[in-house]
Design an enzyme around this catalytic site. Structure first.
Site, PDB file in Angstrom:
ATOM      1  N   GLU A 185      -0.646  -7.869  -1.461  1.00  0.00           N
ATOM      2  CA  GLU A 185      -1.188  -8.574  -2.771  1.00  0.00           C
ATOM      3  C   GLU A 185      -0.433  -7.735  -3.844  1.00  0.00           C
ATOM      4  O   GLU A 185      -0.454  -6.505  -3.888  1.00  0.00           O
ATOM      5  CB  GLU A 185      -2.546  -8.462  -2.570  1.00  0.00           C
ATOM      6  N   HIS A 186      -0.204  -8.737  -4.859  1.00  0.00           N
ATOM      7  CA  HIS A 186       0.586  -8.138  -6.148  1.00  0.00           C
ATOM      8  C   HIS A 186       2.004  -7.267  -6.042  1.00  0.00           C
ATOM      9  O   HIS A 186       2.283  -6.312  -6.484  1.00  0.00           O
ATOM     10  CB  HIS A 186      -0.250  -7.200  -6.713  1.00  0.00           C
ATOM     11  N   ASP A 223       2.822 -18.092  -4.191  1.00  0.00           N
ATOM     12  CA  ASP A 223       1.862 -19.285  -3.944  1.00  0.00           C
ATOM     13  C   ASP A 223       2.704 -20.449  -3.826  1.00  0.00           C
ATOM     14  O   ASP A 223       2.278 -21.287  -2.921  1.00  0.00           O
ATOM     15  CB  ASP A 223       1.000 -19.278  -5.269  1.00  0.00           C
TER      16      ASP A 223
HETATM   17  C1  GLA Z   1      -1.385 -14.899  -7.701  1.00  0.00           C
HETATM   18  C2  GLA Z   1      -0.162 -15.145  -7.894  1.00  0.00           C
HETATM   19  C3  GLA Z   1       0.795 -14.600  -7.286  1.00  0.00           C
HETATM   20  C4  GLA Z   1       0.591 -13.044  -6.693  1.00  0.00           C
HETATM   21  C5  GLA Z   1      -0.966 -13.143  -6.236  1.00  0.00           C
HETATM   22  C6  GLA Z   1      -1.369 -11.447  -6.098  1.00  0.00           C
HETATM   23  O1  GLA Z   1      -2.031 -15.602  -6.652  1.00  0.00           O
HETATM   24  O2  GLA Z   1       0.032 -16.497  -8.445  1.00  0.00           O
HETATM   25  O3  GLA Z   1       2.088 -14.750  -7.611  1.00  0.00           O
HETATM   26  O4  GLA Z   1       0.966 -12.388  -7.545  1.00  0.00           O
HETATM   27  O5  GLA Z   1      -1.684 -13.406  -7.553  1.00  0.00           O
HETATM   28  O6  GLA Z   1      -0.774 -11.301  -4.718  1.00  0.00           O
END
Ligand code: GLA
Length: 382
Positions: free
Chosen positions: A31-32, A168
């Site tokens: 994540e991130h 995403d």
């Molecule tokens: C959101 C963003 C993604 C990613 C996530 C965290 O969903 O759109 O690009 O950075 O947060 O992992």
């Protein structure tokens, strides 16, 4: 859904539409990390946004958001951000086709679906990817799936103001039934891993707290990571992103960092390491190890990256008292949305019972619990 959306379209626009859909996604770990050129492990799910669409000859783009019962229309000459929040995702995609040399003639579009909004399941990416996929198809452009993913991501940057990574939109386009995608967000190489659900299930619990990534926090995290990179670049000029930074390197310069930047950056480096271990665990069918890595990810997001919230933490802590839960963590951008839980199949019922008995959404309701089914990515038009 196909029948319903076709009926709505016929009634509103008096024509036979083409049908498309693009799914929401989950992310198992990583994540991130995407905007830091790291790794992610998402999958597209059986919750999707469906589109009915057809060119018209009115010189207008006409949209109808079925779930909100709202419409938006504008001249094809007027491609710009508007006050309509949801229309921006669609107009943002149109703008990318235009930037890439295409004229988009007028069309009608009705859309709606079952990806919960603001739940960290990427409803906005599903809208963008579905629009990009549909326009490419109905106007016979020949952009590659990857180019369409970039269009969808840029729509989010330019029309929604969120400097998101690529996870995403990539997952919504490239998802594959029963598989997770290990995506290298630097090279954009990817590999599918089968997810064996014979004995384990992924289960989401929606906190009922709607996150708003467009709030400054998401973009702020991105900047904090960039600050860390700039600091270390003074010593190792070839560093381009946190992907190039080892734990040893950041440790050796720890005293030069402000503690917040240090925490953000070391979290990202550790999360990439966790993801590599998680992929090995998947290959070895070691779900215990995989689950522990999920908890590790949660505590990193909570304590170091500081993107969790009380409700997410509460849901993760609750799982500790439930037999058969191997891992749990917040999912997506954070500040609300869902937790993702790895649960032994024969414990899912007791999981649901304990969660519903012990957690209420901020409105005092039972939380929505979603058993994840991994489905193919964007499709339609045939
Ligand atoms: C959101 C963003 C993604 C990613 C996530 C965290 O969903 O759109 O690009 O950075 O947060 O992992």
């Amino acid at each position: 859904m196909k029948k319903e959306i076709t009926a709505v379209f016929r009634e509103r626009f008096g024509a036979e539409p083409y049908l498309f859909s693009a799914p929401g996604r989950v992310n198992l770990i990583g994540e991130h990390t995407d905007y830091n050129e790291g790794f992610v492990l998402p999958a597209s799910v059986d919750k999707a946004i469906h589109f009915a669409i057809k060119p018209n000859s009115t010189g207008l783009f006409r949209f109808y958001a079925i779930d909100l019962d709202e419409s938006f229309e504008t001249s094809i000459e007027k491609i710009e951000p508007s006050k309509s929040h949801w229309a921006n995702y669609l107009m943002g995609v149109i703008a990318q086709f235009v930037k890439n040399g295409k004229n988009i003639p007028g069309f009608d579009c009705a859309f709606g679906g079952d990806v919960p909004l603001g739940a960290g399941m990427s409803s906005s990416a599903a809208i963008e990817v579905g629009m990009a996929y549909a326009l490419n198809h109905i106007f016979s452009f020949s952009f590659s799936k990857f180019e369409l993913v970039k269009f969808a991501q840029m729509a989010e940057h330019e029309y929604a103001g969120v400097k998101c990574g690529i996870m995403d939109q990539f997952a919504s386009m490239h998802g594959k039934a029963n598989h997770v995608i290990k995506l290298d967000c630097r090279s954009l190489e990817y590999q599918y891993f089968p997810l064996d659900t014979t004995n384990h299930l992924l289960v989401l619990v929606n906190t009922g707290v709607k996150h708003s990534l467009a709030t400054s926090e998401y973009n702020k995290r991105r900047q904090e990571c960039e600050h860390g990179v700039a600091l270390l670049k003074k010593y190792v000029p070839t560093i381009h992103s946190l992907r190039d930074v080892s734990l040893d390197l950041i440790e050796s310069h720890k005293s030069e960092f402000n503690p917040i930047t240090y925490n953000r950056c070391s979290y990202v480096i550790e999360e990439n390491i966790r993801l590599e271990k998680a992929c090995k665990a998947l290959e070895n069918a070691d779900f215990v190890e995989f689950g522990n890595l999920m908890y590790g990810s949660h505590y990193g997001l909570k304590n170091k990256y500081e993107v969790s919230c009380t409700e997410l933490d509460q849901l993760v802590e609750l799982t500790k008292s439930i037999d058969g839960v191997l891992g749990a963590r917040m999912m997506g951008g954070g500040f609300g949305g869902c937790t993702i839980n790895l649960v032994k199949k024969d414990s899912v019922a007791s999981f649901e019972k304990t969660i519903t008995e012990n957690y209420k959404t901020p409105e005092g309701k039972q939380p929505q619990i979603i058993k994840v089914v991994i489905e193919d990515g964007a499709k339609g038009g045939n």
